[in-house]
Design an enzyme around this catalytic site. Sequence first.
Site, short mmCIF file in Angstrom:
data_model
loop_
_atom_site.label_atom_id
_atom_site.label_comp_id
_atom_site.label_asym_id
_atom_site.label_seq_id
_atom_site.Cartn_x
_atom_site.Cartn_y
_atom_site.Cartn_z
N HIS A 36 -6.00 -5.93 -0.91
CA HIS A 36 -7.22 -6.55 -1.44
C HIS A 36 -7.31 -6.10 -2.89
CE1 HIS A 36 -8.65 -7.50 2.67
NE2 HIS A 36 -7.95 -6.41 2.96
N GLU A 217 -8.21 -5.06 13.97
CA GLU A 217 -8.40 -3.80 13.23
C GLU A 217 -9.46 -3.01 13.99
OE1 GLU A 217 -10.08 -4.20 9.28
OE2 GLU A 217 -9.31 -2.24 8.63
N1 HPA Z 1 -10.73 -4.87 6.66
C1 HPA Z 1 -11.55 -5.92 6.58
N2 HPA Z 1 -11.98 -6.40 5.43
C2 HPA Z 1 -11.59 -5.81 4.31
C3 HPA Z 1 -10.76 -4.71 4.33
C4 HPA Z 1 -10.30 -4.22 5.58
O1 HPA Z 1 -9.54 -3.23 5.70
N3 HPA Z 1 -10.55 -4.36 3.04
C5 HPA Z 1 -11.23 -5.24 2.28
N4 HPA Z 1 -11.87 -6.11 3.04
ZN ZN Z 2 -7.37 -5.61 4.72
#
Ligand code: HPA
Ligand code: ZN
Length: 354
Positions: A36, A217
């Site tokens: 990102h 995640e």
């Molecule tokens: N997860 C979800 N959204 C995000 C992340 C992440 O690790 N980093 C920046 N936006």
């Molecule tokens: Zn990410």
Amino acid sequence: MAFILFDGASPRAYPRAMTDLDTFIVGLPKAELHLHIEGSLEPELMFALARRNGVAIPYGSVDEVRRAYAFGNLQDFLDIYYAGAAVLRTAADFQDLATAYFDRAAADGVVHAEIMFDPQTHTARGVPIGEVVDGLLAGMTVAEARHGLTSGLILSFLRHLSEGEAFATLAEAEPWLDRIVAVGLDSSELGHPPEKFARVFAAAAAKGLRCVAHAGEEGPPAYVWEALDLLHVDRLDHGNRALEDDALVDRLRDSAMTLTVCPLSNVKLCVVPEIAAHPIDRMLELGLKVTINSDDPAYFGGYVADNYRAVAGGRGLDKAQLATLARNSFTGSFLLAEAVAAHLARLDSFVAAN
Ligand code: HPA
Ligand code: ZN
């Protein structure tokens, strides 16, 4: 002409004693597929841009900023990450941000990067999408001229916002779509399943864009199934929790789906308790096509080579396994087949010589 504030490696790119494995990791040609760009905003640049733009930030020093980077979960991090992004205002800011990342990535042996950006984080503050995209594209041009590092842009929708807002963002991006390789899906995962964005992903695919999405995640395996079956992703970001579902592991392996795994991020966001417990070697043993990435390196304590080092040290990966991870980064990229073949040939000769 943009005013370049930071020209060169980030202040944390300090010289270090190189072991043989370090030299191998840094020298290994690799692509970064999960980054990102707003998450590469180092505190030093945050302060410089705050001054340049007259934006107040709630920290007195760089050390105070770094001390704030202790997160209990994804949302803890996102709150700080969106607040930090408020210093980014102009195309020059986005160019400086991208240039700092690419210089740092090149020092880690990255030869190609597919970088995500969050237009809604900026348009919500009144920053026109053109400032964001034009600045990033300018940084990408500099990186190719300076390092021979090629790159692609991934427009990520914020999943805590609505489907309608995602459609509006896709429409705003229309003049730049020929310079954007894919759409993505990020931000708060729990409570915002991929299904919410099935129609906007279909619309993006119909415009010729590739599709990636964060799933698994923090979200359950059901979200990974949805990313595959409803968003028809070409690549899956994270995917850790897929390991809880054997049928899903079979599906990912049999379809050779690329997973963009981010080990230091996983530790910082408490997806795994410590690097020694990371399942990267299990993923490899299961035949999953995994890659190593830095996610938000300014916040998670390391760039891509630090992530390779972490799994080499924490899970004892050897050179052959590290080379497999780098190989997957090229075959999992959106580069044309000829470019992938050229990168793999260079990687193979590096491995043969090291
Ligand atoms: N997860 C979800 N959204 C995000 C992340 C992440 O690790 N980093 C920046 N936006
Ligand atoms: Zn990410």
